[in-house]
Scaffold this motif. Structure first.
Motif, short mmCIF file in Angstrom:
data_model
loop_
_atom_site.label_atom_id
_atom_site.label_comp_id
_atom_site.label_asym_id
_atom_site.label_seq_id
_atom_site.Cartn_x
_atom_site.Cartn_y
_atom_site.Cartn_z
N GLU A 1 -19.92 -38.48 -73.87
CA GLU A 1 -20.68 -38.90 -72.69
C GLU A 1 -21.97 -38.10 -72.63
OE1 GLU A 1 -16.92 -39.93 -69.74
OE2 GLU A 1 -18.32 -38.37 -69.18
N THR A 2 -23.04 -38.78 -72.25
CA THR A 2 -24.34 -38.13 -72.12
C THR A 2 -24.75 -38.14 -70.66
OG1 THR A 2 -24.98 -38.88 -74.32
CG2 THR A 2 -26.76 -38.21 -72.84
N GLU A 3 -25.20 -37.00 -70.17
CA GLU A 3 -25.68 -36.87 -68.79
C GLU A 3 -27.06 -36.23 -68.81
OE1 GLU A 3 -21.29 -35.95 -66.85
OE2 GLU A 3 -22.96 -34.63 -66.42
N ASN A 4 -27.92 -36.71 -67.95
CA ASN A 4 -29.23 -36.10 -67.74
C ASN A 4 -29.18 -35.33 -66.43
OD1 ASN A 4 -30.54 -37.16 -70.08
ND2 ASN A 4 -30.49 -39.13 -69.06
N ARG A 5 -29.45 -34.03 -66.50
CA ARG A 5 -29.35 -33.17 -65.32
C ARG A 5 -30.54 -32.22 -65.24
NH1 ARG A 5 -23.23 -31.09 -64.38
NH2 ARG A 5 -22.27 -33.15 -64.27
N LEU A 6 -30.81 -31.80 -64.03
CA LEU A 6 -31.77 -30.73 -63.81
C LEU A 6 -31.03 -29.41 -63.88
CD1 LEU A 6 -34.05 -31.96 -60.90
CD2 LEU A 6 -34.64 -31.70 -63.31
N VAL A 7 -31.51 -28.50 -64.72
CA VAL A 7 -30.90 -27.17 -64.83
C VAL A 7 -31.99 -26.12 -64.66
CG1 VAL A 7 -28.99 -27.90 -66.31
CG2 VAL A 7 -31.11 -27.15 -67.35
N TRP A 8 -31.59 -24.95 -64.21
CA TRP A 8 -32.53 -23.86 -63.98
C TRP A 8 -32.79 -23.12 -65.28
CZ3 TRP A 8 -36.01 -22.49 -60.66
CH2 TRP A 8 -36.52 -21.18 -60.65
N ARG B 1 -32.47 -31.77 -68.68
CA ARG B 1 -31.74 -31.59 -69.94
C ARG B 1 -30.85 -32.79 -70.19
NH1 ARG B 1 -30.93 -26.24 -72.25
NH2 ARG B 1 -32.84 -25.16 -71.70
N GLU B 2 -30.70 -33.12 -71.45
CA GLU B 2 -29.73 -34.12 -71.87
C GLU B 2 -28.51 -33.36 -72.37
OE1 GLU B 2 -30.43 -37.95 -74.34
OE2 GLU B 2 -29.86 -36.37 -75.74
N LEU B 3 -27.37 -33.57 -71.71
CA LEU B 3 -26.14 -32.87 -72.05
C LEU B 3 -25.15 -33.86 -72.66
CD1 LEU B 3 -25.76 -30.91 -68.70
CD2 LEU B 3 -26.86 -30.14 -70.79
N VAL B 4 -24.59 -33.53 -73.81
CA VAL B 4 -23.63 -34.39 -74.50
C VAL B 4 -22.27 -33.71 -74.46
CG1 VAL B 4 -22.99 -35.54 -76.65
CG2 VAL B 4 -25.41 -35.33 -76.01
N ARG C 1 -12.75 -31.81 -71.67
CA ARG C 1 -14.18 -32.15 -71.67
C ARG C 1 -14.97 -30.88 -71.92
NH1 ARG C 1 -18.40 -33.01 -67.38
NH2 ARG C 1 -19.47 -34.92 -67.96
N PHE C 2 -15.79 -30.88 -72.96
CA PHE C 2 -16.61 -29.71 -73.18
C PHE C 2 -17.98 -30.09 -73.73
CE2 PHE C 2 -14.32 -30.18 -77.14
CZ PHE C 2 -15.23 -29.86 -78.12
N LEU C 3 -18.93 -29.23 -73.47
CA LEU C 3 -20.31 -29.47 -73.85
C LEU C 3 -20.47 -29.33 -75.36
CD1 LEU C 3 -23.20 -29.98 -72.81
CD2 LEU C 3 -23.46 -27.49 -72.66
N ARG C 4 -20.96 -30.38 -76.01
CA ARG C 4 -21.19 -30.35 -77.46
C ARG C 4 -22.63 -30.00 -77.79
NH1 ARG C 4 -18.35 -29.11 -80.74
NH2 ARG C 4 -18.70 -30.60 -82.36
N SER C 5 -23.58 -30.50 -77.02
CA SER C 5 -24.99 -30.20 -77.30
C SER C 5 -25.81 -30.43 -76.05
CB SER C 5 -25.51 -31.07 -78.45
OG SER C 5 -25.58 -32.42 -78.05
N GLN C 6 -27.00 -29.83 -76.06
CA GLN C 6 -27.96 -30.04 -74.98
C GLN C 6 -29.36 -29.90 -75.55
OE1 GLN C 6 -28.30 -26.93 -71.97
NE2 GLN C 6 -26.87 -25.70 -73.18
N ARG C 7 -30.28 -30.61 -74.92
CA ARG C 7 -31.67 -30.49 -75.34
C ARG C 7 -32.57 -30.79 -74.16
NH1 ARG C 7 -32.98 -35.91 -78.89
NH2 ARG C 7 -32.25 -37.36 -77.32
N SER C 8 -33.76 -30.24 -74.21
CA SER C 8 -34.77 -30.50 -73.17
C SER C 8 -35.30 -31.89 -73.37
CB SER C 8 -35.90 -29.48 -73.26
OG SER C 8 -35.41 -28.21 -73.02
N LYS C 9 -35.61 -32.53 -72.27
CA LYS C 9 -36.17 -33.89 -72.36
C LYS C 9 -37.66 -33.83 -72.27
CE LYS C 9 -34.19 -37.36 -71.45
NZ LYS C 9 -33.66 -38.59 -71.30
#
Length: 71
Positions: A29-36, A46-49, A63-71
Motif C-alpha cells: 500500500e502506498t500513502e502520501n503523508r506530511l511528515v516533519w 512523503r510517499e510511504l510504501v 504492516r511495516f514500512l518498506r520504503s519512503q521518498r520525498s515527493k
C-alpha cells in the motif's frame, strides 16, 4: 528526519515453491503523508510504501514500512 530507503529483496520474493506460497496474502500500500523534517524544520510530503501480509500462525495482519521518498 530525512531518511531514504530502497526496496530490497524480501523473504516473500525468495519463496519459490508453490507449497510455500499457498496461504500467503502479500500486498503493498502506498500513502502520501506530511511528515516533519527536523533537519529542514518544516513539513514535507512523503510517499510511504507499506508491505501488508497475513500471518496465519497469529491470525493477524502485519504492516511495516518498506520504503519512503520525498515527493
Amino acid at each position: 528526519m530525512n531518511v531514504r530507503r530502497s526496496i530490497a529483496v524480501t523473504h516473500s520474493m525468495a519463496l519459490t515453491t508453490p507449497a510455500l506460497l499457498q496461504g500467503i496474502d502479500l500486498h503493498y500500500e502506498t500513502e502520501n503523508r506530511l511528515v516533519w523534517n527536523e533537519q529542514e524544520r518544516q513539513n514535507e510530503e512523503r510517499e510511504l510504501v507499506y508491505e501488508i501480509s497475513w500471518i496465519p500462525e497469529l491470525s493477524t495482519w502485519r504492516r511495516f514500512l518498506r520504503s519512503q521518498r520525498s515527493k
